[in-house]
Scaffold this active site. Sequence first.
Site, PDB file in Angstrom:
ATOM      1  N   GLY A 362       0.740  -1.271   0.038  1.00 16.69           N
ATOM      2  CA  GLY A 362      -0.119   0.005  -0.007  1.00 16.69           C
ATOM      3  C   GLY A 362       0.790   1.211  -0.010  1.00 16.69           C
ATOM      4  O   GLY A 362       1.983   1.216   0.518  1.00 16.69           O
ATOM      5  N   GLY A 364       0.744   5.505   0.739  1.00 13.87           N
ATOM      6  CA  GLY A 364      -0.400   6.656   1.201  1.00 13.87           C
ATOM      7  C   GLY A 364       0.671   7.795   1.268  1.00 13.87           C
ATOM      8  O   GLY A 364       1.587   8.037   0.592  1.00 13.87           O
ATOM      9  N   PHE A 366       1.786   9.241   3.715  1.00 14.53           N
ATOM     10  CA  PHE A 366       2.994   9.160   4.629  1.00 14.53           C
ATOM     11  C   PHE A 366       4.155   8.255   4.400  1.00 14.53           C
ATOM     12  O   PHE A 366       5.249   8.303   4.721  1.00 14.53           O
ATOM     13  CB  PHE A 366       2.577   8.514   5.957  1.00 14.53           C
ATOM     14  CG  PHE A 366       1.201   9.065   6.573  1.00 14.53           C
ATOM     15  CD1 PHE A 366       1.165  10.426   6.805  1.00 14.53           C
ATOM     16  CD2 PHE A 366       0.256   8.406   6.642  1.00 14.53           C
ATOM     17  CE1 PHE A 366       0.123  10.960   7.366  1.00 14.53           C
ATOM     18  CE2 PHE A 366      -0.971   8.891   6.942  1.00 14.53           C
ATOM     19  CZ  PHE A 366      -1.224  10.208   7.362  1.00 14.53           C
ATOM     20  N   GLY A 367       3.850   7.378   3.090  1.00 18.44           N
ATOM     21  CA  GLY A 367       4.933   6.556   2.722  1.00 18.44           C
ATOM     22  C   GLY A 367       4.219   5.068   2.483  1.00 18.44           C
ATOM     23  O   GLY A 367       2.933   4.974   2.388  1.00 18.44           O
ATOM     24  N   VAL A 369       3.706   0.985   2.680  1.00 13.57           N
ATOM     25  CA  VAL A 369       3.465  -0.132   3.609  1.00 13.57           C
ATOM     26  C   VAL A 369       3.877  -1.471   2.701  1.00 13.57           C
ATOM     27  O   VAL A 369       3.545  -1.637   1.730  1.00 13.57           O
ATOM     28  CB  VAL A 369       1.921  -0.142   3.825  1.00 13.57           C
ATOM     29  CG1 VAL A 369       1.694  -1.396   4.864  1.00 13.57           C
ATOM     30  CG2 VAL A 369       1.301   1.083   4.185  1.00 13.57           C
ATOM     31  N   LYS A 384       5.300   0.204   7.395  1.00 15.71           N
ATOM     32  CA  LYS A 384       4.839   1.508   6.701  1.00 15.71           C
ATOM     33  C   LYS A 384       5.816   2.324   6.925  1.00 15.71           C
ATOM     34  O   LYS A 384       6.319   2.790   8.028  1.00 15.71           O
ATOM     35  CB  LYS A 384       3.424   1.821   7.510  1.00 15.71           C
ATOM     36  CG  LYS A 384       2.991   3.228   6.728  1.00 15.71           C
ATOM     37  CD  LYS A 384       1.424   3.300   7.465  1.00 15.71           C
ATOM     38  CE  LYS A 384       0.862   4.276   6.595  1.00 15.71           C
ATOM     39  NZ  LYS A 384      -0.787   4.257   7.034  1.00 15.71           N
ATOM     40  N   ASP A 482      -8.741  10.346  10.753  1.00 11.34           N
ATOM     41  CA  ASP A 482      -8.739   9.929   9.386  1.00 11.34           C
ATOM     42  C   ASP A 482      -9.641   8.883   9.374  1.00 11.34           C
ATOM     43  O   ASP A 482      -9.092   7.942   8.537  1.00 11.34           O
ATOM     44  CB  ASP A 482      -7.341   9.889   8.871  1.00 11.34           C
ATOM     45  CG  ASP A 482      -7.225   9.899   7.461  1.00 11.34           C
ATOM     46  OD1 ASP A 482      -8.232  10.451   6.827  1.00 11.34           O
ATOM     47  OD2 ASP A 482      -5.929   9.702   6.927  1.00 11.34           O
TER      48      ASP A 482
END
Length: 679
Positions: A362, A364, A366-367, A369, A384, A482
Amino acid sequence: MAVLAVSYIFLLFFLPSFGQSQPDLSFTFNGFSGKDDDIEKKGATIIKPTGLLRLNNKSNDIAGHAFYSKPINMFSNSSSSSKNVSSFSTSFVFSMVPSRSSHGGFGIAFTIAPSTQFLGAEAGHFLGLFNSSSNGKPWNHIFLVEFDTVNGFNGTSDSTGNHVGVNTNGMDSAITEPAAYFDDDSDSQKEDVNLENENGDPVRAWIEYDGVSQMVYVTIAPSSLKKPAKPLISRRVDLNNVLKDTMYVGFAASTGKTKSSSHYILGWSFAMNKAAPELNLTLLPKPPKQETPSSSQTKVLIILLSSFVVVLMVMLCFLTLYKRLTPTFEILEDWELDCPHRFKFKDLYHATKGFKASEVIGVGGFGAVYKGVLPSTGLEVAVKKITRNSLQGIRDFAAEVESLGQLRHKNLVNLQGWCKQKNNLIIVYDYIPYGSLDSLIFNPRDDNVFLGWEHRFNIFKGIAEGLLYLHEEYQQVVIHRDVKSSNVLIDSDMNARLSDFGLARLHDHNGEISHTTGVVGTIGYIAPELARTGKASTSTDVFAYGVLLLEVACGRRPIGSGQFILVDWVMECYRIGRLLDAVDPKLGSNYNVEEMELVMKLGLICSHQRPEARPSMRQVVRYLSGDDLLPGFDEIYWSPVQSMNSRYMEAISNGTNSASYNSSSIGGGLSFNSMSVGR
Ligand SMILES: *[C@@H]1O[C@H](CO)[C@@H](O)[C@H](O)[C@H]1NC(C)=O
Ligand SMILES: *[C@@H]1O[C@H](CO)[C@@H](O)[C@H](O)[C@H]1NC(C)=O
Ligand SMILES: *[C@@H]1O[C@H](CO)[C@@H](O)[C@H](O)[C@H]1NC(C)=O
Ligand SMILES: *[C@@H]1O[C@H](CO)[C@@H](O)[C@H](O)[C@H]1NC(C)=O
Ligand SMILES: *[C@@H]1O[C@H](CO)[C@@H](O)[C@H](O)[C@H]1NC(C)=O
Ligand SMILES: *[C@@H]1O[C@H](CO)[C@@H](O)[C@H](O)[C@H]1NC(C)=O
């Protein structure tokens, strides 16, 4: 003369210990560590990152053993004429968690055996120590105390399911007693002990053998209690012909063809010729939760490792310039102490094959996963990595890791541990196999995993309970910040697990509103007042939850192409009296109309423009469980500020996008992109 005296003294004090190659061995494990060479693991046994020694998972028909890796001399050599087994003593804390689909089984046995290999042994009743032909044979040289939850293998010999038995060389017990302890206050009053239970409540056991009287004493009690004065079992058992000179001590556990449990040892101490050292209960790992070990059928244990890596170089340079480096490090040190299991960076690096791109599951804001496998335990993991430099910096992450580490709820993705390497922070969570709710609804990889209404409704309840825990039941208010479908993971039992508290920040329980500088969240789920003021609150979480309800019930994203806004569209459907037209067409007519209406209306109320009109998560939980009836929708929704919504409707009919989250007040240095991709 003096020389003689000295040698006499020498002989007196030192000679006897020459005979004993191993004077009074003793050891203590207050929890276990994967790098312990002292524990030899066999079969299904692993050491969990949390420090639990797990002998079995819940797979059927498996056995696991764990032995102290060094052999132990069981006989004293002081008298050559008659050799007697020395006294020994052990104390340990164990926990058995039955699988949901079956009654649990079988059990754990403290075992003294001549070897750590049991060739041809069977699981089930035989605990991986014997088979039907070797059972009971004197050449086994095995002594065991079983903590068994299944009736004896020979029909009647072990009559009570939940029992403790003392055995030599086989599974026929010399003596068995139903699991219980004697109340210290009244000598004859026994209190039952449930050896296995769904909460994994730990049980403590003490086994003592007196080499002179040849008595075996077995005592058990819930681990929260002190040792009962009177043992449950006191029985003479001559071990002189059973044990060999050197033996291994440890544990054996097994599951059966239909009955299975996971078996854990939390702590263990052992000593020859003296009392086993006291365990320090405060140092023991937490007992396993029902949801931590995987459910019965799926092959692989469910552990999500999701990790954050924060690149803080710039921040640190900045801080160095302003001489703030020292306080920053102090903050780090504080929370390092509080945090749960600390992983080695090396292990996580290997687990993810060096954070290889092919392991990414994944990406996102933030970075990335990553998924991987922990080398020490073989557990599946994912990592992550935060690549974006956070404006709030290290303090937020300190708070985050601290909060994550302590939050425990069945509808949250639990933190497994963390790792800090230079300026990188990696956080390790449970791995949840089905992935996110978002992907199950919108991009199912596998047609077999279709979320029917029953599952969806259950998921709504789960999310609501998770949020209620965050908002009201934890010692501090935790705002998720979130809530969205891609932050809800679905476990193998189709339960919702809220993930990604990356944005959560803690508030004290005093109603104070946060003074954050930036809005965080995901477009489509941001409450209007959050976009305007930047102040997140529990009711902005409720708003996002409402959007999520509608999203999942309707099978449509909160914001579609063009001017489509899901909340407004559902409202419109309601207004023209065709609420059920909004239902996800994939559901067909396979849903409960009452529940569907409840969810739709609740979704609309939760995503109400005015925060005061939204219910609390506690109310939401009560509505969904049917404990409270949803009050008349129209009264709640429209009064007393109808104007707000008529403006809303007017905007829609004009074809303009009235949603305030469209405005540009989203601050905090987040770009639209980083927000919309979310996790
Ligand atoms: C007892 O003596 C035998 C033979 O000398 C030796 O192999 C064994 O290790 C000794 N056992 C202990 C407990 O010292
Ligand atoms: C349980 O342990 C067995 C033996 O190590 C292994 O084969 C199996 O895959 C495990 N099952 C789960 C669900 O982890
Ligand atoms: C061994 O045990 C027997 C029977 O309990 C006892 O008579 C004898 O004294 C013991 N020997 C030693 C060396 O303790
Ligand atoms: C039973 O166990 C013994 C050793 O304990 C082994 O030699 C034998 O082969 C086993 N029998 C079967 C049927 O596996
Ligand atoms: C079961 O118990 C009976 C009587 O107690 C005994 O005769 C029989 O051999 C036992 N069976 C096994 C498999 O040990
Ligand atoms: C148990 O460990 C804790 C933490 O290390 C320590 O503070 C405490 O004194 C220990 N208790 C005992 C009884 O040793």
